[in-house]
Design an enzyme around this catalytic site. Sequence first.
Site, mmCIF file in Angstrom:
data_model
loop_
_atom_site.group_PDB
_atom_site.id
_atom_site.type_symbol
_atom_site.label_atom_id
_atom_site.label_comp_id
_atom_site.label_asym_id
_atom_site.label_seq_id
_atom_site.Cartn_x
_atom_site.Cartn_y
_atom_site.Cartn_z
ATOM 1 N N PHE A 1 -6.753 4.667 3.822
ATOM 2 C CA PHE A 1 -7.603 3.660 4.501
ATOM 3 C C PHE A 1 -6.946 2.713 3.873
ATOM 4 C CE2 PHE A 1 -11.486 1.638 4.148
ATOM 5 C CZ PHE A 1 -11.437 0.794 2.828
ATOM 6 N N GLU A 2 -6.388 2.329 3.463
ATOM 7 C CA GLU A 2 -5.892 1.041 3.213
ATOM 8 C C GLU A 2 -5.123 0.083 5.222
ATOM 9 O OE1 GLU A 2 -3.932 0.701 -0.093
ATOM 10 O OE2 GLU A 2 -4.546 1.529 -0.784
ATOM 11 N N LEU A 3 -4.728 1.390 5.111
ATOM 12 C CA LEU A 3 -4.146 1.663 6.186
ATOM 13 C C LEU A 3 -4.852 0.470 8.148
ATOM 14 C CD1 LEU A 3 -1.363 0.788 8.643
ATOM 15 C CD2 LEU A 3 -1.812 3.233 8.756
ATOM 16 N N TYR B 1 -13.734 0.185 -4.787
ATOM 17 C CA TYR B 1 -12.105 0.401 -4.302
ATOM 18 C C TYR B 1 -12.129 -0.264 -3.119
ATOM 19 C CZ TYR B 1 -8.292 2.826 -2.090
ATOM 20 O OH TYR B 1 -7.139 2.746 -1.357
ATOM 21 N N SER C 1 1.009 -0.921 -0.070
ATOM 22 C CA SER C 1 -0.024 0.322 0.183
ATOM 23 C C SER C 1 0.921 0.982 -0.339
ATOM 24 C CB SER C 1 -0.708 -0.232 1.887
ATOM 25 O OG SER C 1 -1.858 1.319 1.178
#
Lengths: 193, 622
Positions: B492-494, B463, B413
């Site tokens: 957000f990925e984290l 997504y 990421s």
Amino acid sequence: MAAEIDDCNCINFVGMKFINNTLYFIPENDENLESDYFGRLEPKFSIIRNLNNQVLFMDRRTAIFEDMPDKDCKDNALQTRFIINIYKDSCARGMAVAISVKYGEMTTLSCKNKIISFKEISPPDSINDTKSDIIFFQRSVPGHDDKMQFESSLYEGYFLACERERDLYKLILKKKDENGDKSVMFTVESDRY
Amino acid sequence: MLYLGWMFLSLVAGERMKGLNISDCYTRKLLWIYSSRSDEEFVLFCDLPEPQKSHFYHRSQRLPTQGPEHLPCGDSKDLSDVQWYLQPKSGDRLEEITESSSRHIIQEKNTLSFLAPEMNTAGSYICRPRIRSSQDVACCVKTVLEVKFQPNASCENPALHKQYLLLGSTNSIYCPSLSCQSGVQSPEVTWYQNGKLLSQQRSNPMVVFGVYDFHQGTYVCDYTQSDNTSSWTVRAVVQVKTIVKDTNLKPDILDPIQDTLEVELGKPLTISCRARFGFERVFKPVIRWYIKDPDREWEVSAPEAKSIKSTLKDEIIERDIILEEVTQSDLRRKFVCFAQNSIGNTTQSIQLKEKKGVLFLYLLLGTVGALVGMLAAGALLYRHWIEIVLLYRTYQSKDETLGDKKEFDAFISYAKWSSFESEAASSLGEEHLALNLFPEVLENTYGYTLCLLERDVAPGGVYTEDIVSIIKKSRRGIFILSPNYINGPSVFELQAAVNLALADQTLKLILIKFCCFQEPESLPHLVKKALRVLPTITWRGLKSVPPSSRFWTEMRYHMPVKNSKGFTWNQLRIIPGVSCWERLSKTEATGRSSQPSKRWSHLPSSPRDRDIAGQNTQHGSG
């Protein structure tokens, strides 16, 4: 083997004073120095008798020897019960003692001027001297462990003795006779009361 | 000239001697009977008549109280300072007795002592005061001494000339000259103690009631023996000593007290043994040193014992043992001091020990060395922990990737380039790192499977859903942190990964600190915590680029443990193409193969716009 000088026994002098045609050195005070003194230890209560078994008692500020049966001895305990105060001596010369008796006030035996008297003082806790009129050296007679002699610390060679004076047997200070003197010998009996 | 002088002197001397008219002296006769058995002493007293006490008149005439034999002596002189003369039996000449006259004659005050009988002892002894006035010519005493030898054949148990009185008891002193008399009545005896007449004592033996220490001394007993012609006084001398009774105790060893002694090898050593012995009349003390080996014991020749202190009741004797050099064999031996008297014996043994100081030093050094070593090892271990673990992993066959049903080893990421932002150099670096460097190193070199959102996920999906599904399919999550990342939408990925990691034990997250950033306040609490706790590897720019750098080693440490066979195979890249295709066929998410050639690209990639779906960028051939 040659003598070695012990480093611990050296004294450092830090000052000098000239007083009365004499030069005095002032030592460093590092707590190793102790003045000569007598230091008081525990007292012991005792009855003192001479070799004729007469009991020593204090009568109006003089010390007298008299025959006394045990009962009378006990009744007059205040006058016959002597307190032997043992002192620690900085130069060991024998057992240093002061003899006192409490009859009314506390009085202590003194041999000042070679005369026996009772001083109206209590034996002090410490005496800053090697000689004192109230300190005597109590030593046993050689070969007779029960008999004691009291030598004055102030007058060397002078002992407490019992002497007859007319009808009285008095406690005096005298120079010990070299040819054999039993008047300087006493028995010291620990008080049972 | 000299002769004249000598003549003059002798005349004067003779004059002086002549002045002494010995016939006027008070004369008496003494008999000394000796036997050859023991040392026998004899004494002569110069008992000049004592001067009278105070008088009112001048003392020039004889007082009636004095007997005719007592001649007056003036009272102005010291009667203890007398001069003795000897008129030997053989000749007529008077000799002065001085200190050097004879070895056996000693003068003490007014007593003349004879230490042993001699040939010429017999004679006339005259004594008179040294300083005298002319009128005291007759002040003198003449003693006629007769010496007789009489071996004691008639007696089995004669009294000795040395007697002991027990202190505190009642004892008697026996006159030696009368002890062997078998006469019916014992004559009257005159006793003297140390020169003084004991007027109370008249008998033999002399009883002492209550012996004290002042009873010690030299006693003289005289008695008169008269035969037809004259009367003689027989005199004997007894040395009396006052003693205590014999001890009933064994000797006491005062020193050494301890059983061990610390010594230094090679140096000389002196050990001193001091023992106290009680009084014994017949005193035969024994004090010795022994050396005791395990198999034998022998006495050491040591210097003579010496008496340190001697009192009425006991005596302290000391004896030393000297070792010239302490050897190793001495340490195994025991040194024994032995003291014995007639009651019993006591021993004290000493063991020599080497001075602890040396041993202690070695011990201390050893301990310190060990500690230092341990510390160094610990530091080394800490520093290279990762390498050690990796090394361990290469030799173990455990593979954690088996059976966990996950496709990708890691999901990467990173901060995506936003259309609203201009191209920034850092963004370029991050993307390049993520899209080029990571795949190149981790996939190509080390054989991991990576998942990149742009590459491996089919476009067109939601997504968030895509992210979640990818993360679920990955074993690790690699997050490249930078200010862009943190402040941008990619965080957000984290967040999603953290939530998923909490639920899934097999998912682990790795943070890469690309560059310094400030944590914004708006971050969710969980993410903030995660940033603090999760393992972080710092990207150090160009230094970290090569695959052999520390960065990649740390990465490998955090990546999943794979089968060493496959690993090695992958690393060797024997058939790189095969592996690529294999992986591609496995992917679910990608319907169509997405840019396989990308893997082969070593050239920096141009930024791709994710939103432009279906765009196929052509890269340089790999």
